[in-house]
Write an enzyme that holds these catalytic residues in place. Structure first.
Site, PDB file in Angstrom:
ATOM      1  N   SER A  62      29.015  39.536  45.763  1.00  0.00           N
ATOM      2  CA  SER A  62      28.484  40.772  46.340  1.00  0.00           C
ATOM      3  C   SER A  62      27.345  41.361  45.506  1.00  0.00           C
ATOM      4  CB  SER A  62      29.599  41.809  46.458  1.00  0.00           C
ATOM      5  OG  SER A  62      30.717  41.258  47.114  1.00  0.00           O
TER       6      SER A  62
HETATM    7  N1  SAH Z   1      34.062  39.759  45.256  1.00  0.00           N
HETATM    8  C1  SAH Z   1      33.688  38.408  45.505  1.00  0.00           C
HETATM    9  C2  SAH Z   1      33.226  38.295  46.948  1.00  0.00           C
HETATM   10  C3  SAH Z   1      33.564  37.015  47.548  1.00  0.00           C
HETATM   11  S1  SAH Z   1      33.099  36.825  49.230  1.00  0.00           S
HETATM   12  C4  SAH Z   1      32.563  38.044  44.564  1.00  0.00           C
HETATM   13  O1  SAH Z   1      31.866  38.959  44.122  1.00  0.00           O
HETATM   14  O2  SAH Z   1      32.373  36.870  44.277  1.00  0.00           O
HETATM   15  C5  SAH Z   1      34.638  37.039  50.036  1.00  0.00           C
HETATM   16  C6  SAH Z   1      35.717  36.050  49.728  1.00  0.00           C
HETATM   17  O3  SAH Z   1      36.820  36.335  50.569  1.00  0.00           O
HETATM   18  C7  SAH Z   1      35.351  34.593  49.996  1.00  0.00           C
HETATM   19  O4  SAH Z   1      35.529  33.844  48.829  1.00  0.00           O
HETATM   20  C8  SAH Z   1      36.337  34.162  51.097  1.00  0.00           C
HETATM   21  O5  SAH Z   1      36.757  32.804  50.973  1.00  0.00           O
HETATM   22  C9  SAH Z   1      37.477  35.133  50.859  1.00  0.00           C
HETATM   23  N2  SAH Z   1      38.382  35.338  51.999  1.00  0.00           N
HETATM   24  C10 SAH Z   1      38.081  35.491  53.318  1.00  0.00           C
HETATM   25  N3  SAH Z   1      39.205  35.691  54.030  1.00  0.00           N
HETATM   26  C11 SAH Z   1      40.240  35.669  53.149  1.00  0.00           C
HETATM   27  C12 SAH Z   1      41.655  35.820  53.267  1.00  0.00           C
HETATM   28  N4  SAH Z   1      42.259  36.039  54.445  1.00  0.00           N
HETATM   29  N5  SAH Z   1      42.409  35.742  52.152  1.00  0.00           N
HETATM   30  C13 SAH Z   1      41.841  35.528  50.927  1.00  0.00           C
HETATM   31  N6  SAH Z   1      40.511  35.372  50.747  1.00  0.00           N
HETATM   32  C14 SAH Z   1      39.715  35.445  51.841  1.00  0.00           C
END
Ligand code: SAH
Length: 211
Positions: A62
């Site tokens: 993000s």
């Molecule tokens: N805060 C993280 C953002 C990652 S993007 C960073 O800064 O790197 C969002 C993440 O949510 C992705 O890795 C995706 O695989 C995960 N995601 C989506 N749906 C999900 C679920 N139901 N349970 C766990 N993770 C999930």
């Protein structure tokens, strides 16, 4: 890229402080955590820029400002137990580790979870556990949580997450369709969720199984 400490100082001054982030614990944590370590090599030069960056598997780390808004809203204390949904790169996980007592994070992509575990361990964080699974279900065995941070956008707030928030607990979650989302801040007051609407945002979707 300038050296990472200079890059982080600039990021905190121009992207966070200048836009109104004032919580000193959040600003200090974002000065300390080496964001570039969480960004894959091909994109590393962009690690401190003012936008999200790809991390593989069609996911992104993000934007720093959005991370700061979410962390500031939670008003974490060093005694808090926190649930994170969507570990992704592990960057926010590391920040939560600096701000709270214990962090439990759930990621559905095993490759991302493994990578985040490796970086988090290499940086010496010991109060973090990363689980592979469907974060919309939360972690019932560990609940209740003082705070919940969701890093992927849900069409509605998953009921399991709401039920795992302790009295007085706080949750920050992007809610809406892929093209129109808003951060919702929720506080559990006398057993009732009190919702306030915050910034418009754009996150990858929260995918629940089966869907
Ligand atoms: N805060 C993280 C953002 C990652 S993007 C960073 O800064 O790197 C969002 C993440 O949510 C992705 O890795 C995706 O695989 C995960 N995601 C989506 N749906 C999900 C679920 N139901 N349970 C766990 N993770 C999930």
């Amino acid at each position: 890229m300038p050296d990472p400490i200079t890059a982080r100082t600039r990021m905190v001054d121009s992207q966070l402080r200048a836009r109104g982030i004032s919580d000193q614990r959040v600003l200090d944590a974002m000065l300390r955590v080496p964001r570039h370590e969480f960004v894959p090599e091909p994109y590393r030069a962009q690690a401190y820029e003012d936008h999200p960056v790809p991390i593989g598997d069609d996911q992104t780390i993000s934007q720093p400002y959005v991370v700061a808004v979410m962390l500031e809203s939670l008003q974490l204390t060093p005694n808090d137990t926190v649930l994170e949904v969507g570990t992704g790169s592990g960057y926010v996980t590391a920040l939560l580790s600096e701000l709270a007592a214990q962090v439990f994070s759930v990621e559905r992509h095993s490759a991302l979870a493994d990578n985040a575990r490796r970086i988090i361990a290499a940086l010496g964080y010991t109060n973090v556990r990363i689980f592979i699974g469907d974060g919309t279900l939360g972690l019932a065995a560990i609940a209740p949580f003082d705070a919940i941070l969701v890093s992927a956008a849900a069409l509605r707030v998953p009921p399991a997450l709401m039920s795992q928030l302790r009295e007085g607990g706080r949750m920050i979650i992007p809610v809406g369709s892929p093209n129109s989302q808003q951060l919702q801040f929720i506080r559990m007051c006398s057993g009732q969720p009190v919702v306030s609407l915050r910034e418009p945002v754009r996150f990858v979707p929260l995918i629940s199984n089966p869907e």
